[in-house]
Structure formats: C-alpha cells, structure tokens
Design a protein around this motif. Structure first.
Motif, PDB file in Angstrom:
ATOM      1  N   SER A 114      36.052  -3.789 -30.822  1.00 50.65           N
ATOM      2  CA  SER A 114      35.185  -2.969 -31.415  1.00 50.65           C
ATOM      3  C   SER A 114      34.660  -1.650 -30.729  1.00 50.65           C
ATOM      4  O   SER A 114      35.006  -1.706 -29.399  1.00 50.65           O
ATOM      5  N   PRO A 115      34.030  -0.607 -30.945  1.00 45.19           N
ATOM      6  CA  PRO A 115      33.531   0.204 -30.228  1.00 45.19           C
ATOM      7  C   PRO A 115      32.605  -0.103 -29.001  1.00 45.19           C
ATOM      8  O   PRO A 115      32.623   0.439 -28.140  1.00 45.19           O
ATOM      9  N   HIS A 116      31.838  -1.305 -29.270  1.00 45.53           N
ATOM     10  CA  HIS A 116      31.106  -1.731 -28.355  1.00 45.53           C
ATOM     11  C   HIS A 116      32.039  -2.297 -27.219  1.00 45.53           C
ATOM     12  O   HIS A 116      31.362  -2.437 -26.383  1.00 45.53           O
ATOM     13  N   THR A 117      33.206  -2.785 -27.642  1.00 45.32           N
ATOM     14  CA  THR A 117      33.890  -3.417 -26.691  1.00 45.32           C
ATOM     15  C   THR A 117      34.231  -2.474 -25.434  1.00 45.32           C
ATOM     16  O   THR A 117      34.330  -2.861 -24.171  1.00 45.32           O
ATOM     17  N   PHE A 118      34.444  -1.115 -25.921  1.00 44.27           N
ATOM     18  CA  PHE A 118      34.752  -0.068 -24.924  1.00 44.27           C
ATOM     19  C   PHE A 118      33.336   0.126 -23.997  1.00 44.27           C
ATOM     20  O   PHE A 118      33.527   0.368 -22.845  1.00 44.27           O
ATOM     21  N   ARG A 119      32.246  -0.137 -24.499  1.00 43.03           N
ATOM     22  CA  ARG A 119      30.940   0.020 -23.940  1.00 43.03           C
ATOM     23  C   ARG A 119      30.718  -1.133 -23.014  1.00 43.03           C
ATOM     24  O   ARG A 119      30.478  -0.864 -21.838  1.00 43.03           O
ATOM     25  N   HIS A 120      31.097  -2.380 -23.317  1.00 41.90           N
ATOM     26  CA  HIS A 120      31.130  -3.517 -22.366  1.00 41.90           C
ATOM     27  C   HIS A 120      32.073  -3.222 -21.223  1.00 41.90           C
ATOM     28  O   HIS A 120      32.028  -3.694 -20.106  1.00 41.90           O
ATOM     29  N   SER A 121      33.214  -2.822 -21.571  1.00 39.77           N
ATOM     30  CA  SER A 121      34.392  -2.441 -20.662  1.00 39.77           C
ATOM     31  C   SER A 121      33.860  -1.665 -19.525  1.00 39.77           C
ATOM     32  O   SER A 121      33.954  -1.904 -18.440  1.00 39.77           O
ATOM     33  N   MET A 152      34.225   4.337 -40.031  1.00 34.67           N
ATOM     34  CA  MET A 152      35.540   4.894 -39.693  1.00 34.67           C
ATOM     35  C   MET A 152      35.669   4.620 -38.302  1.00 34.67           C
ATOM     36  O   MET A 152      37.082   4.374 -37.974  1.00 34.67           O
ATOM     37  N   VAL A 153      35.034   4.787 -37.375  1.00 34.27           N
ATOM     38  CA  VAL A 153      35.173   4.487 -35.996  1.00 34.27           C
ATOM     39  C   VAL A 153      35.832   3.163 -35.808  1.00 34.27           C
ATOM     40  O   VAL A 153      36.638   2.995 -34.990  1.00 34.27           O
ATOM     41  N   PHE A 154      35.153   2.086 -36.388  1.00 35.39           N
ATOM     42  CA  PHE A 154      35.351   0.696 -36.471  1.00 35.39           C
ATOM     43  C   PHE A 154      36.985   0.613 -36.736  1.00 35.39           C
ATOM     44  O   PHE A 154      37.753  -0.155 -36.246  1.00 35.39           O
ATOM     45  N   ALA A 155      37.310   1.352 -37.815  1.00 35.13           N
ATOM     46  CA  ALA A 155      38.441   1.130 -38.399  1.00 35.13           C
ATOM     47  C   ALA A 155      39.731   1.776 -37.593  1.00 35.13           C
ATOM     48  O   ALA A 155      40.864   1.164 -37.463  1.00 35.13           O
ATOM     49  N   ILE A 156      39.232   2.866 -37.058  1.00 37.59           N
ATOM     50  CA  ILE A 156      40.421   3.592 -36.085  1.00 37.59           C
ATOM     51  C   ILE A 156      40.676   2.783 -34.988  1.00 37.59           C
ATOM     52  O   ILE A 156      41.818   2.492 -34.744  1.00 37.59           O
ATOM     53  N   ILE A 157      39.438   2.015 -34.508  1.00 41.14           N
ATOM     54  CA  ILE A 157      39.701   1.254 -33.130  1.00 41.14           C
ATOM     55  C   ILE A 157      40.520  -0.102 -33.433  1.00 41.14           C
ATOM     56  O   ILE A 157      41.398  -0.512 -32.771  1.00 41.14           O
TER      57      ILE A 157
END
Length: 303
Positions: free
Chosen positions: A247-254, A228-233
């Motif tokens: 993806s959520p991990h993109t925010f982590r990398h950013s 669901m989190v992937f879909a929202i993003i």
C-alpha cells in the motif's frame, strides 16, 4: 572488574573486548556497536539520561516497540536485540552490572503481524512496472518516487502543493496530522520525475477549480483520492509480480527501514516521518535541515 559510568567508556571497552578477546571481524564489531548506539540514541530522544549500569528491562522493551513502529523488519529487530544482549552480557561480566536488562526480553513474535517492508530491488521492480509511455504512467512514476523519497503518508501525498515544492534547496513542505507542517528532503530522482510530470503531463490537462495548486491530479484535472492511489499501487504491485500486500504506507515503512538499516540517525528519521514519540507523545528535537539533506544523500538507496 570496574564500574563504568559513561556510554563512551563502556562502548570503547566493549569494542576492545570484541576485537581482542573474541577476535571478531571489523564488520561484526561495527554492527554490534551500531545496534547499541541506536539504543543510546533512543534514550536521548526520550530525554532519558540513563547510563549503561542503570538500564532497565522497560527501556529495552520501549526501544523494541519504537523500532517496530518505524517499520523495521522482524529479522532486523531480532538482530538488534542480539547486539544489545551481547553488550549487556559483557557489562555483567566486566563491569559489575547486577541485573541483565535483556535477560527476559524476547524477540518479535513469529505470529505477530508486522508492517510489510519492500526490499530495495522490489521498489525498483514496482517502478519498472510503470508504463511511462502514457501520461498517467509519468504521473504515477512521479508519485511513487515522491512516496519513497520522502516517506509521505498517502494523505500528505495527495495534498502536496506546488507552492510547497522548494526544489532549489531540495525540500518539500508537508502538511501532516493535525495540520502540523514539516520540511522533508526530497531526492533528485523524485525531483526529476515530478519535473517531467509537471512539464509534459499536468501542463496539458485542464485543471479544475480548487486544484490549481495541487501537484498530483487525475486526467480530469481534479485532486487524486486516497482510493485511487491505493488502486494504482495495487495494480503496479501485481504487474511487478510481488506477492506482498503493498500500500502507500508500505513505501513509507520501506523509506524508514532502508534509512535505519543503512545507518541513518534515529532522530533524523523521526523528524522526516513527522512522528510523535509513541513513548512520550512529544515531538522529537528539531534538526537542522542541512543535516536531514545529508542523511537522505548518504543513506537513501535512490540518492
């Protein structure tokens, strides 16, 4: 020519060389010195006491692997390598370094897939695409602010507990891989939006048994799923008109990249991400929590 044993002496001479002999601007000098200092920090993190004249090519390669793993863009990696090449070229000329360790080191390959990193304005675009007139929008804004503020993995986000929110001191407790706990600073924007979500949305939903302590839930009161989190993003990225694969991990990398490129200390970023060293597989030195808060406050774009 003279032999220089310590980093401090070498960096001071390098600084004077750039200013007096090369007539470089203050900004350029600071950028070069910052690049070399990053490498010096990396050696300290890896428990290596290596002085400038003893650096080998593998030390440089391991450093480039490290910053790539943190999510640093190819352009920034190339710029940092350029700074190291300039430093060791100076050491060859000035301090009798016999072999330039950067001589055969190439920058990141153009065809190599690197983690996507959002620019600060792209993060703002995605946040602006959220419809906060709807309950789910208020929740989603709080989720994305949290992801970007604290560099969480998606699993850490959906497992975040109310009992692990310590907003009075500006920290959250995160349960990471292998159930390892860490305390991570959380910014004021994220705290504000989590507060709005908790007060105006979550409090009005019927929370299901087992999810009473879960921060982020769906309309039915159950814990959100990774999917669901992937879909929202993905949906918000399309609405924001961003063509990158986000993806959520993109925010982590950013999160990591923006702190790193803003000048934050490598050790602090490593601590906040909860990474194990990809070189030594050892947890890096624990840092004082007040220092981590100061890093976020000084270097994070949304602090």
């Amino acid at each position: 020519m003279k032999n220089i044993a310590s980093w401090d002496d070498a960096l001071l001479d390098f600084k004077n060389y750039m200013r007096l002999e090369r007539s470089m601007s203050d900004n350029s000098i600071e950028a070069y010195l910052r690049d070399v200092e990053r490498f010096r920090q990396f050696l300290a993190l890896d428990n290596k006491k290596t002085e400038p004249l003893a650096i080998q090519a593998n030390d440089i390669r391991n450093f480039l692997i490290y910053i790539a793993e943190l999510g640093m863009s190819a352009t920034s990696q190339a710029r940092m390598l350029s700074g190291l090449k300039a430093f060791f070229k100076f050491m060859m000329y000035e301090h009798q370094l016999s072999i330039d360790p950067t001589q055969n080191i190439q920058g990141p390959q153009i065809g190599k897939k690197l983690p996507e990193v959002l620019e600060v304005h792209e993060v703002e675009q995605i946040l602006a695409a959220i419809d906060v007139s709807k309950p789910e929008g208020i929740r989603n804004r709080a989720m994305l602010e949290t992801l970007y503020s604290s560099g969480l993995r998606v699993s850490e986000l959906i497992d975040l507990r109310i009992s692990n929110l310590f907003f009075d001191i500006g920290f959250i407790k995160v349960i990471g891989k292998n159930n390892k706990e860490r305390f991570v600073p959380i910014g004021e924007e994220a705290i504000k939006h989590i507060g709005l979500y908790m007060k105006h949305v979550r409090a009005n939903w019927d929370i299901q048994k087992g999810s009473e302590d879960v921060v982020f839930v769906n309309r039915r009161g159950s814990q959100l799923t990774r999917v669901m989190v992937f879909a929202i993003i993905k949906d918000l990225t399309l609405k924001a008109g961003i063509t990158k694969s986000v993806s959520p991990h993109t925010f982590r990398h950013s999160f990591a990249t923006h702190l790193l490129e803003g000048g934050a200390d490598l050790r602090a970023i490593q601590e906040m991400l909860g990474h194990e060293s990809i070189i030594t597989t050892q947890i890096y030195t624990h840092l004082d929590v007040e220092y981590l808060k100061q890093v976020i406050k000084e270097f994070h774009p949304r602090s």
